[in-house]
Design a protein around this motif. Structure first.
Motif, PDB file in Angstrom:
ATOM      1  N   ILE A  75     -29.168-117.724 -27.440  1.00  0.00           N
ATOM      2  CA  ILE A  75     -28.302-117.582 -28.615  1.00  0.00           C
ATOM      3  C   ILE A  75     -29.188-117.594 -29.853  1.00  0.00           C
ATOM      4  O   ILE A  75     -29.980-118.510 -30.068  1.00  0.00           O
ATOM      5  N   ARG A  76     -29.030-116.572 -30.691  1.00  0.00           N
ATOM      6  CA  ARG A  76     -29.862-116.476 -31.887  1.00  0.00           C
ATOM      7  C   ARG A  76     -29.052-116.518 -33.181  1.00  0.00           C
ATOM      8  O   ARG A  76     -29.597-116.414 -34.277  1.00  0.00           O
ATOM      9  N   PHE A  77     -27.731-116.678 -33.066  1.00  0.00           N
ATOM     10  CA  PHE A  77     -26.882-116.855 -34.247  1.00  0.00           C
ATOM     11  C   PHE A  77     -25.587-117.503 -33.786  1.00  0.00           C
ATOM     12  O   PHE A  77     -25.027-117.126 -32.744  1.00  0.00           O
ATOM     13  N   GLU A  78     -25.091-118.465 -34.571  1.00  0.00           N
ATOM     14  CA  GLU A  78     -23.786-119.071 -34.318  1.00  0.00           C
ATOM     15  C   GLU A  78     -23.105-119.384 -35.641  1.00  0.00           C
ATOM     16  O   GLU A  78     -23.754-119.825 -36.590  1.00  0.00           O
ATOM     17  N   ALA A  79     -21.796-119.154 -35.683  1.00  0.00           N
ATOM     18  CA  ALA A  79     -21.011-119.508 -36.872  1.00  0.00           C
ATOM     19  C   ALA A  79     -19.543-119.477 -36.494  1.00  0.00           C
ATOM     20  O   ALA A  79     -19.139-118.734 -35.586  1.00  0.00           O
ATOM     21  N   PRO A  80     -18.697-120.267 -37.172  1.00  0.00           N
ATOM     22  CA  PRO A  80     -17.262-120.164 -36.919  1.00  0.00           C
ATOM     23  C   PRO A  80     -16.778-118.751 -37.217  1.00  0.00           C
ATOM     24  O   PRO A  80     -17.172-118.138 -38.224  1.00  0.00           O
ATOM     25  N   LEU A  81     -15.924-118.229 -36.369  1.00  0.00           N
ATOM     26  CA  LEU A  81     -15.400-116.879 -36.576  1.00  0.00           C
ATOM     27  C   LEU A  81     -14.687-116.782 -37.920  1.00  0.00           C
ATOM     28  O   LEU A  81     -14.803-115.758 -38.617  1.00  0.00           O
ATOM     29  N   ASP A  82     -13.991-117.826 -38.300  1.00  0.00           N
ATOM     30  CA  ASP A  82     -13.265-117.793 -39.579  1.00  0.00           C
ATOM     31  C   ASP A  82     -14.211-117.567 -40.756  1.00  0.00           C
ATOM     32  O   ASP A  82     -13.838-116.938 -41.755  1.00  0.00           O
ATOM     33  N   THR A  83     -15.410-118.066 -40.641  1.00  0.00           N
ATOM     34  CA  THR A  83     -16.388-117.857 -41.705  1.00  0.00           C
ATOM     35  C   THR A  83     -16.696-116.376 -41.874  1.00  0.00           C
ATOM     36  O   THR A  83     -16.786-115.854 -42.989  1.00  0.00           O
ATOM     37  N   LEU A  84     -16.852-115.689 -40.761  1.00  0.00           N
ATOM     38  CA  LEU A  84     -17.153-114.264 -40.816  1.00  0.00           C
ATOM     39  C   LEU A  84     -15.954-113.457 -41.306  1.00  0.00           C
ATOM     40  O   LEU A  84     -16.114-112.457 -42.007  1.00  0.00           O
ATOM     41  N   LEU A  85     -14.752-113.887 -40.953  1.00  0.00           N
ATOM     42  CA  LEU A  85     -13.566-113.137 -41.362  1.00  0.00           C
ATOM     43  C   LEU A  85     -13.333-113.218 -42.865  1.00  0.00           C
ATOM     44  O   LEU A  85     -12.725-112.322 -43.461  1.00  0.00           O
ATOM     45  N   ALA A  86     -13.784-114.269 -43.468  1.00  0.00           N
ATOM     46  CA  ALA A  86     -13.691-114.439 -44.935  1.00  0.00           C
ATOM     47  C   ALA A  86     -12.281-114.186 -45.448  1.00  0.00           C
ATOM     48  O   ALA A  86     -12.075-113.484 -46.444  1.00  0.00           O
TER      49      ALA A  86
END
Length: 865
Positions: free
Chosen positions: A733-744
């Motif tokens: 795994i080379r990146f992780e973040a909450p999906l909600d963060t990406l959805l903005a």
């Protein structure tokens, strides 16, 4: 270092024998009839009748139904031949039948010289005393396999398990006869193939001559291979007609040294062993890991000190260390291939015969099929057990392209009643084919059968036969073949090879292979059919785990231009029409299952061509999901072979290439998913993780860009760039973040996540990127994109550049007919980004621009649900 030769041609074969192919002047007749027809050898009855205009193309519309009478008849082939003068003078003359399908009585000048009963064996007969210089009459009487085996069926006191045998289509009710003949099981039908039970001289016939002695075969057993040295033992089987002193010499191109051994031959069979050490060899590697280098090895036999060889044999040998690592660990047992000391993640597909009429498969067909595997970045094909031990050219091409071969013995999905005669027949079949194939560096594993083991424990066989009181008898028959005869043959004739009794299998002959609900097999290889047969969600591929997936799949129809070749009438263009149902052998509800999955994942297509297009996109999505999940799970999982690489006739099936060789969306998607660097975004428990999976043997540094893009506007609502390293031969795994963060703040169905890995040297590879949709496709209002295209004439066709004003899902380019090839297709097009595709075609520029059609998912939908 010695020079290696990566030749595109095979040099294998014996050179000292004089040989004449008996291929001219053949005629064919129905034994009950009087008319003789021109015949082609190699060939089969149905092919000769087709070529003679006696029957119509069995692959067209419903014509298969009209040829079922042929297998109930006896047929006779006949030719007259003269012996070439130099050959007739030889001390020993033998007829060599490379393949007779199947029950055949052979007569030379009215003397019966052979009664053959196995399609998979080679038959060699001494005919010196029967031959004349001129006017030799060779007749082969082929008994109907149906009439030969009906009495065997009637004598059995229990039901036969052979669920894929389409006996009803052949007009013989529920009499499953396929298990009684040593013949390709798929000839009797399968869940992707028609019932065409052939007879004929399906492989070449030769008259061979030799004097004094000849090399029967030679095996180069590779006992230790490294970059420093290769330690081999050459084991030559030589037959002589008298006692005589002999010298065996082996030369390897690129090496100055020669290896020799002097022996005293005795009349009959002799074995000569010769130890060889080659220093600093160039190794044979699988596709993606290095060159598949091949060395010509030439063995020469001389007698009584003569300098002239009486026989020679040249083989192309790839020097490699190859083993299956099956070891106990904390979670069960490992199951992976190790090549030259490197753990190899197996990427590939299952391979079936390319046609029901086997002799018409050409060298160009083999080249196209194996090349398509290599071009899709595969490194393994599994030769499935209901077909044939393939022709030598198939393995030559796998050697050349670095495609490892999982080789099944020819048994699949059935109970096989045994007799002492049948067991001996199987033993000889196994010997013939192990000896024939063992020198190929591509051979990675010998497997006893397809799904017979799992059938005992999961398909109800155990209960059925226990109730009938014959369980012990049939289990003994099973063990005698798959835990007796076959491993004994492999141990004796290919002792450095790995034998695996069945697929799937987990190491215990008395237990089921499947481990549990989520861990499908912790101790071996797995066939996972929850998606498709079990109607599991495609997303289930993300949670099912196994050490090695040797089967899984998802169906689609061929593309519209292919369908027009076998179903051209307007009345055929409904998935429930008689023709489309006849060209679907996965059961009466299989077309409905395609539709069920399609409407669960997508929306209602606007018309028949759109249904075919969307079905292919759906199949590609499913297999892409599976491949990426399996690769993310390395090193626990170390192999993914989808079902299936090819078709044997035009049909709705699990194939990634249709019978005409057209790449489906699945093949394009698999090529990207099999890239040596895979970027795979996935969401679990609300967290989006981006995996970078690398098959490279060195770490790769680069930049990982993760973007969230609005589908309609193309606006980037989230972007993160980071420097990352992909460790060698691993998944991380080379990146992780909450999906909600990406959805903005956007809805899940309004955004696509795009992840791209750019290598440090600055070269961006499109296959190093991956898209993730946070919502089901049917819940996404994909925009109807305005896609612009421009074309430029280039060598062998045109380059087409496409660009869209909005996100375009599954862009599909097509021309009329099937005589063309697109270097990429069914791809996603990001707003404002150009994609250039090479199109191989002979069309003029005007016709090309006129015919070019561009489809995408939003445009294929009908009225909104």
């Amino acid at each position: 270092m010695a020079a290696a030769f990566c030749f595109p041609v095979s040099l294998a074969g014996a050179d000292g024998e004089a040989r004449q192919e008996i291929s001219e002047g053949w005629k064919l007749k129905q034994v009950r009839g009087n008319n003789w027809y021109a015949a082609t050898v190699p060939g089969v009855v149905q092919l000769d009748l087709l070529n003679g205009g006696i029957i119509e193309d069995p692959f067209f519309r419903l014509n298969e139904r009209n040829i079922q009478w042929i297998d109930k008849e006896d047929w006779e082939y006949r030719t007259v031949f003269d012996v070439q003068p130099g050959l007739f003078a030889r001390d020993h003359l033998e007829l060599d039948f490379k393949g007779l399908d199947t029950y055949a009585d052979v007569y030379l000048n009215d003397s019966c010289i052979l009664e053959a009963d196995n399609m998979f064996r080679e038959w060699r007969v001494d005919v010196k005393s029967l031959l004349k210089k001129d006017g030799n009459v060779l007749r082969i009487y082929f008994h109907s396999p149906i009439k030969m085996d009906l009495p065997k069926f009637d004598a059995i006191r229990y039901p036969i398990e052979a669920g894929n045998d389409q006996s009803e289509n052949g007009g013989i009710f529920d009499r499953k006869l396929s298990v009684f003949a040593r013949k390709a099981g798929y000839h009797y039908g399968w869940d992707w193939g028609p019932r065409i039970v052939t007879s004929g001289i399906w492989r070449p016939v030769f008259l061979t001559g030799w004097d004094n002695a000849r090399i029967v075969n030679i095996h180069y057993a590779q006992n230790e291979v490294t970059e420093k040295k290769a330690v081999l033992r050459a084991r030559a089987e030589v037959i002589a007609d008298r006692s005589v002193s002999a010298t065996l010499t082996v030369r390897v191109e690129g090496f100055r040294k020669t290896w020799q051994k002097e022996v005293l031959l005795t009349a009959g069979k002799n074995v000569i062993e010769l130890d060889m050490t080659l220093l600093q060899p160039k190794l044979w590697w699988s596709n993606g890991l290095g060159e598949a280098c091949l060395y010509p090895f030439t063995a020469a036999l001389t007698l009584d000190g003569s300098a002239a060889a009486i026989d020679t044999q040249t083989d192309l040998i790839g020097l490699r260390s190859l083993k299956v690592v099956y070891e106990k660990d904390a979670g069960g047992h490992t199951f992976h291939f190790e090549l030259n000391g490197v753990k190899v993640f197996a990427k590939g597909a299952n391979y079936i015969p390319q046609d029901n009429l086997l002799p018409r498969v050409t060298g160009a067909d083999y080249e196209k099929t194996v090349r398509a595997a290599a071009d899709a970045r595969m490194n393994m094909l599994r030769v499935w057990g209901g077909g044939i031990y393939e022709n030598g050219i198939f393995y030559d091409l796998c050697d050349r392209y670095g495609i490892l071969v999982w080789q099944d013995f020819m048994f699949a999905c059935s109970t096989y009643p045994m007799t002492p005669q049948m067991l001996d027949n199987i033993r000889q079949e196994a010997i013939d084919n192990v000896v024939r194939l063992r020198n190929h560096p591509c051979i990675a594993l010998w497997c006893g059968n397809n799904e017979n083991h799992t059938a005992w424990f999961n398909w109800g066989w155990m209960r059925t036969y226990e109730r009938l009181g014959v369980l012990d008898e049939l289990r003994r028959d099973y063990r005698d073949v798959f835990h007796g005869v076959l491993p004994e043959v492999v141990a004796a004739y290919d002792p450095t090879a790995f034998y695996w009794p069945s697929s799937p299998y987990a190491g215990n002959p008395d237990a089921r292979a499947e481990t549990g609900e989520r861990i499908w097999n912790a101790d071996g290889d797995a066939h996972y059919w929850g998606v498709w047969h079990g109607r599991d969600s495609i997303a289930n591929f993300n949670v099912i785990r196994a050490r090695f997936f040797s089967e899984y799949g998802f169906q689609s129809f061929p593309e519209y231009q292919s369908v027009l070749k076998y179903a051209p009438r307007k009345e055929d263009h409904d998935i429930y029409s008689d023709v489309m149902m006849a060209h679907q052998r996965g059961g009466s509800k299989a077309n409905a299952l395609i539709e069920w999955y399609l409407l669960n994942e997508y929306r209602q297509p606007k018309d028949f061509p759109s249904f075919l297009y969307m079905g292919q996109l759906l199949q590609g999505d499913a297999i892409k999901t599976a491949i990426e999940a399996h690769r993310r799970d390395m090193p626990y999982c170390m192999g993914t072979l989808f079902w299936q690489h090819n078709d044997c006739w035009p049909v709705a099936s699990w194939s990634s290439r249709d019978w005409y060789g057209r790449w489906k969306a699945q093949h394009y998607f698999a090529r990207k998913a099999f890239d040596d660097i895979l970027v795979s975004p996935v969401v679990k428990d609300g967290i989006l993780s981006v995996y970078v999976v690398s098959d490279r043997l060195d770490a790769v540094r680069g930049t990982l860009d993760v973007l969230a893009i609005e589908l309609k506007s193309g606006n980037v609502v989230y972007e993160r760039e980071s420097r990352v390293t992909a460790p060698a031969n691993s998944s991380s795994i080379r990146f992780e973040a909450p999906l909600d963060t990406l959805l903005a703040g956007r809805k899940a169905n309004e955004v696509v996540v795009h992840a791209r890995f750019t290598e440090a040297h600055g070269k961006v590879m499109e296959s190093h990127s991956g898209n993730f949709f946070p919502s089901r496709y049917r819940d996404i209002d994909f925009p109807k994109a305005n896609i612009q295209a421009s074309s430029v004439a280039v060598r062998e066709g045109y380059e087409v550049t496409v660009k869209s004003d909005a996100f375009a899902r599954g862009v599909f380019l097509s021309l009329e007919g099937i005589d063309n090839f697109f270097s990429d297709n069914y791809f996603d097009l990001l707003p404002g980004k150009e994609v250039t595709v090479h199109v191989t075609t002979s069309l003029s520029k005007a016709d090309f621009d006129k015919q070019l059609k561009i489809e995408h998912l939003a445009n294929a939908y009908g009225a909104k649900d």
